[in-house]
Design an enzyme around this catalytic site. Structure first.
Site, PDB file in Angstrom:
ATOM      1  N   PHE A 232       0.720  -1.271   0.127  1.00 10.68           N
ATOM      2  CA  PHE A 232       0.069  -0.097  -0.010  1.00 10.68           C
ATOM      3  C   PHE A 232       0.821   1.253  -0.211  1.00 10.68           C
ATOM      4  O   PHE A 232       0.308   2.309   0.144  1.00 10.68           O
ATOM      5  CB  PHE A 232      -1.045   0.006   1.140  1.00 10.68           C
ATOM      6  N   ASN A 616      -7.674  -9.217 -16.223  1.00  6.23           N
ATOM      7  CA  ASN A 616      -8.075 -10.290 -15.427  1.00  6.23           C
ATOM      8  C   ASN A 616      -9.283  -9.812 -14.630  1.00  6.23           C
ATOM      9  O   ASN A 616      -9.013  -9.105 -13.809  1.00  6.23           O
ATOM     10  CB  ASN A 616      -6.989 -10.693 -14.574  1.00  6.23           C
ATOM     11  N   GLU A 690      -4.899   1.918  -6.977  1.00  5.69           N
ATOM     12  CA  GLU A 690      -5.127   2.866  -5.996  1.00  5.69           C
ATOM     13  C   GLU A 690      -6.754   3.655  -6.269  1.00  5.69           C
ATOM     14  O   GLU A 690      -7.104   4.349  -5.359  1.00  5.69           O
ATOM     15  CB  GLU A 690      -4.244   4.042  -6.072  1.00  5.69           C
TER      16      GLU A 690
END
Length: 723
Positions: A232, A616, A690
Site C-alpha cells: 500500500f 484479469n 489505487e
C-alpha cells in the site's frame, strides 16, 4: 484476456509454500533487533550497552557511539534525510538508534531491553492542529496554482460572482498501512557480493538505495523478493532496518536477519500524514461551477520532505473556468511521512466530494446531476483532452443498477426499524501513466514459458497478469506460463506503485512475447535439424506451423536439442503529450445509522469503473474492492493518534488502530466498462490499484448525511459524532 483467471500464486500462498523475506534461513544466520528512541526530539547523551553485551548469544551492538558506516540515501523525498546511527540526533519517537545482533531473535530482543539510553529531550512539535497557524509553503514545488478566466483577477472575485457558494473545512487524521507482512530483511555476503531478501515494492528501488548507503556498485547487489504480504506504499521506501542489516552482515561475516516488531512497523517505517482542506465552490443557479478554491495543508515529518498536496484533485476533476489550489505543510517531529494508497487523492477526494454534496444540497439539486453537469472532456488545469473518458456512462449505469432514483432528497426520512438509511455517491478517479519497462520471455523444451522482470506483486495479481498476457500472445494455457517477479537480476520492469504496473509492464510483456515467437520462427527455419528449415512458418497456438505440419514449440526444441529460446523487449515511456490520462468511475453506497447508538453500517456498495482494458476481471475486482474497503476504513475507523506531549503513536497496535474486518464490509459490486485506452498503449490498460479508495470516504460521508442530516467534515466518522 479479460476473463476471470485464478491467481497463479494463490495455491502457494494459502498452503504456506510462498517464501517471504523473513522466511529465509541461510547457514550461520544471526538475528538483528532494532533499538528505538523513547523521546521524539532531542539528542542521545549516552548508551550503556555493558549488560547487553554480556547477555547470552550477543554478537554485536551498534549505536551512534559504535556505528555501522552508512551514507545518505535520499534519492526520493519519502526517504529519511539522515541514515541511521550516523549522529546522536533524535527526530521522532521510535527512531532506530541501535541494532543488537545475536544468535537468536529472542536473545537479540532480550539484550536490547538491557541497553540504557540517556537523552537530552526537547518538547516535540507533534500536534498538527496546533501547527496549522504556522503552516509554511512546501519544501519544493509550487505553493499556489491559479487558473483564471480572462478578465478575472482573483479566485475570490470569481466566487463572489457565483449565484450560490459553499465553504467548509475538512480534515483527515494520520493513517498507517497495516500490511499483514511486517517489514523484514535477510542479508548475506559472498566476498564483496551482497544478496538480500527484503520486503519491497520494487527490487530496483532497493538496489539504487543500497548502492548509495553502502557505497558499493549496483552490480554487486542482488535483491530477491518474489512475494510481498501487502504494501500500500509502505514498502516503497527503504527504512532503517535494511541498510543496517546489510552492513551488519558485512561486518560480522555471516548472514543477518532483522524483522520489525508490529509496534516498530508503526514508527520505523512511514505513514500517511494528516491533512486539512478548506474548499469553496461557486456555482450558477443551474449548478454550473464557476469557481473552485481549495486550500490544502498536509503534515510533514521533520525527517524527510514528503507531504500530500491534497488540494491537487481540484485541478483535475470537475470543469470550472476558475480554479485555485494552494499547498502548505506543517512540519512535525513524528515518524517519516510517506506514500499510502492514492496519496493526495484519497484525502483530497474526501473534501472535494463532500463539498460537491454540500453545494448540491444548497442548490436543491440531485448530487449525481451536479456531477453530471460539471463533467468535462478536458483536464481543467491545462485544457488537454482526456485520452479516453466514459464517466457519464459510469454515472448512468451505476444509478440504474444501484437504484439511485429511490434516494430521498430529504435527509433522515428513510427508516428500517431502529436504523435510518441513506444513499451517497462520489466520483472515483486516479491518474494513469505508462513508463519504460523491459521483460524477458523464455520458451523451454518442456513446453512451458517463463516471463520475467523486476516488477512486484503486492497481492495485486500482477504475476497473474504477466502469465495471462504471455499465454494470450503464445496461444497456450495460462497454467503453462511461469511468471518470475521480484529479482534484480531480471530485466528492469516497473516497480509496484502509482497504479502503473499493468499499464507499464503489460505492453512490455506483449512485445517480449512477440520477440520470442520471432526467435522461435527463426530457429525453426534456420536450424539444420529442423523439419521446417527453409520453409515459411508461423507461430500459432503454441505451435510452429508450415509445410502442412504443426509441432508444439517444446517438441521442436527437444528435437533440435535446444533447451530454450528467449527474447527481451523494452516498451518505451508513453510519447503522447497532447492528451491527459486518468481512470474514472462512480461509487454508490448505502449506509445505515442506528438511531439509538449512532453506529454507522455500510450495507450496500457499487463501483462502476472506466479504466481501459481489464486483463484479469477476477483480480481487478479484488483490487477495486480492496480500495473501497480501505476507503470505508478511512471514513469510519482509521485514526493514527499521536500523543502531543511525547510524540508517540498511542495506538500503535493492531488491536488499537482499527481497520475494517469482514463483518464491517458488505458485498461490493464492481462493474467494468472495459473500453481500451489505445492512446496510452496498444494494450489499452490503465491503473486500478489505487483507484477504488478515491472518493470512497466521501461517498460514505454523503450517505451518512442523507441518513441523518448530520454533515461530518472530520474523519473518521465515529459514533460520538453522530449521537
Amino acid at each position: 484476456m479479460g476473463r476471470s483467471v485464478d491467481r497463479e500464486d494463490g495455491p502457494l500462498k494459502v498452503t504456506g509454500a510462498a517464501v517471504y523475506a523473513a522466511d529465509h534461513h541461510p547457514d550461520r544466520l544471526a538475528y538483528g533487533y532494532l533499538l528505538t528512541s523513547t523521546i521524539a526530539r532531542g539528542s542521545i547523551l549516552g548508551m550503556d550497552t555493558g549488560q547487553a553485551a554480556k547477555a547470552p548469544g550477543v554478537l554485536a551492538i551498534y549505536t551512534p557511539f559504535d556505528p555501522l558506516k552508512l551514507y545518505r540515501y535520499a534519492k526520493e523525498e519519502n526517504a529519511e534525510l539522515t541514515p541511521p546511527l550516523q549522529n546522536t540526533d533524535v527526530r521522532y519517537y521510535g527512531q532506530a538508534i541501535g541494532l543488537v545482533v545475536a544468535e537468536t531473535f529472542e536473545q537479540a530482543r532480550d539484550a536490547a531491553a538491557l541497553v540504557i539510553t540517556q537523552y537530552s529531550a526537547q518538547p516535540p512539535r507533534a500536534s498538527f492542529t496546533d501547527g496549522m497557524p504556522s503552516a509554511t509553503p512546501p519544501p519544493s514545488g509550487t505553493s499556489v496554482v491559479d487558473v483564471l478566466a480572462p478578465g478575472v483577477t482573483s479566485i475570490d472575485e470569481a466566487l463572489a460572482a457565483g449565484d450560490v457558494t459553499v465553504t467548509a473545512t475538512y480534515s483527515t487524521p494520520a493513517e498507517t498501512h497495516v500490511a499483514m507482512e511486517p517489514h523484514a530483511t535477510t542479508a548475506f555476503w559472498t566476498a564483496d557480493q551482497l544478496t538480500i531478501y527484503t520486503a519491497t515494492q520494487g527490487v530496483r528501488l532497493v538496489v539504487d538505495r543500497l548502492t548509495e548507503t553502502l557505497g558499493i556498485e549496483a552490480a554487486k547487489i542482488h535483491v530477491i523478493n518474489p512475494y510481498v504480504g501487502g504494501g500500500f506504499g509502505n514498502k516503497w521506501g527503504m527504512w532503517a532496518h535494511t541498510p543496517l542489516t546489510a552492513a551488519a552482515a558485512r561486518a560480522l561475516g555471516r548472514p543477518v536477519k532483522t524483522v520489525l516488531t508490529r509496534e516498530q512497523v508503526y514508527s520505523v517505517v512511514g505513514h500517511r500524514p494528516p491533512s486539512s482542506q478548506t474548499v469553496s465552490l461557486g456555482a450558477a443557479r443551474d449548478g454550473t461551477l464557476v469557481a473552485v478554491k481549495n486550500d490544502g495543508v498536509s503534515g510533514k515529518s521533520a525527517s524527510n520532505n514528503f507531504y500530500e498536496p491534497v488540494a491537487n484533485l481540484s485541478l483535475a476533476l470537475y470543469g470550472s473556468a476558475n480554479l485555485h489550489v494552494s499547498r502548505k505543510v506543517v512540519t512535525l517531529d513524528v515518524p517519516v511521512t510517506t506514500i499510502m494508497r492514492a496519496p493526495q487523492e484519497s484525502n483530497g477526494s474526501f473534501a472535494l466530494e463532500s463539498a460537491m454534496d454540500e453545494l448540491a444540497d444548497k442548490l436543491g439539486m440531485d448530487p449525481l446531476e451536479l456531477r453530471r453537469k460539471n463533467d468535462t472532456p478536458i483536464r481543467p488545469s491545462d485544457k488537454l483532452p482526456w485520452s479516453s473518458k466514459h464517466l457519464q456512462e459510469c454515472y448512468t449505469l451505476g444509478a440504474e443498477r444501484f437504484g439511485w432514483s429511490r434516494r430521498s432528497s430529504k435527509p433522515g426520512t428513510v427508516t428500517d426499524g431502529d436504523w435510518v438509511v441513506g444513499l451517497g455517491m462520489a466520483t472515483a478517479t486516479y491518474g494513469a501513466s505508462r513508463g519504460e519497462a523491459s521483460i524477458k520471455v523464455r520458451l523451454r523444451d518442456d513446453g512451458r514459458a517463463v516471463v520475467s522482470g523486476t516488477g512486484a506483486d503486492l497481492g495485486t495479481g500482477q504475476s497473474t497478469v504477466f502469465a495471462i498476457l504471455t499465454a494470450d500472445g503464445l496461444g497456450i494455457p495460462v497454467a503453462r506460463v511461469l511468471p518470475q517477479l521480484g529479482d534484480s537480476a531480471t530485466p528492469p520492469a516497473a516497480n509496484a506503485g502509482g497504479s502503473g504496473s499493468t499499464s507499464t509492464n503489460g505492453p512490455a510483456v506483449q512485445l517480449a512475447t512477440d520477440a520470442t515467437k520471432a526467435a522461435m520462427v527463426k530457429l525453426a527455419t534456420e536450424h539444420d535439424k529442423s523439419p521446417f528449415k527453409g520453409q515459411e512458418v508461423t507461430f500459432s497456438n503454441g505451435e510452429i506451423r508450415g509445410g502442412g505440419r504443426a509441432m508444439p514449440f517444446g517438441d521442436l526444441l527437444t528435437l533440435l536439442d535446444v533447451p530454450a529460446v528467449e527474447a527481451t523487449a523494452t516498451s518505451p515511456r508513453s510519447p503522447v503529450r497532447d492528451h491527459a490520462f486518468r481512470s474514472f468511475g462512480a461509487h454508490f453506497c448505502e449506509v445505515r445509522v442506528n438511531r439509538w447508538t449512532g453506529e454507522p453500517r455500510v450495507s450496500r456498495w457499487l463501483c462502476v469503473v472506466d479504466a481501459g482494458t481489464i486483463v484479469n476481471a477476477k483480480t481487478a475486482r479484488s483490487q477495486i474492492a480492496g480500495g473501497v474497503i480501505m476507503g470505508i476504513g478511512q471514513a469510519l475507523l482509521e485514526d493514527l493518534r499521536v500523543e502531543p506531549e511525547t510524540g508517540r503513536f498511542g495506538n500503535a497496535t493492531m488491536a488499537d488502530y482499527l481497520v475494517p474486518i469482514n463483518a464491517d464490509i458488505p458485498d461490493i459490486d464492481v462493474e467494468f466498462l472495459n473500453y481500451p485506452d489505445t492512446l496510452l498503449s496498444d494494450l489499452g490498460a490503465r491503473g486500478i490499484g489505487e483507484f477504488g479508495i478515491v472518493g470512497a470516504a466521501g461517498a460514505v460521508a454523503n450517505a451518512i448525511y442523507n441518513a441523518t442530516g448530520k454533515r461530518v467534515r472530520d474523519l473518521p466518522i465515529t459514533l460520538d459524532k453522530l449521537l
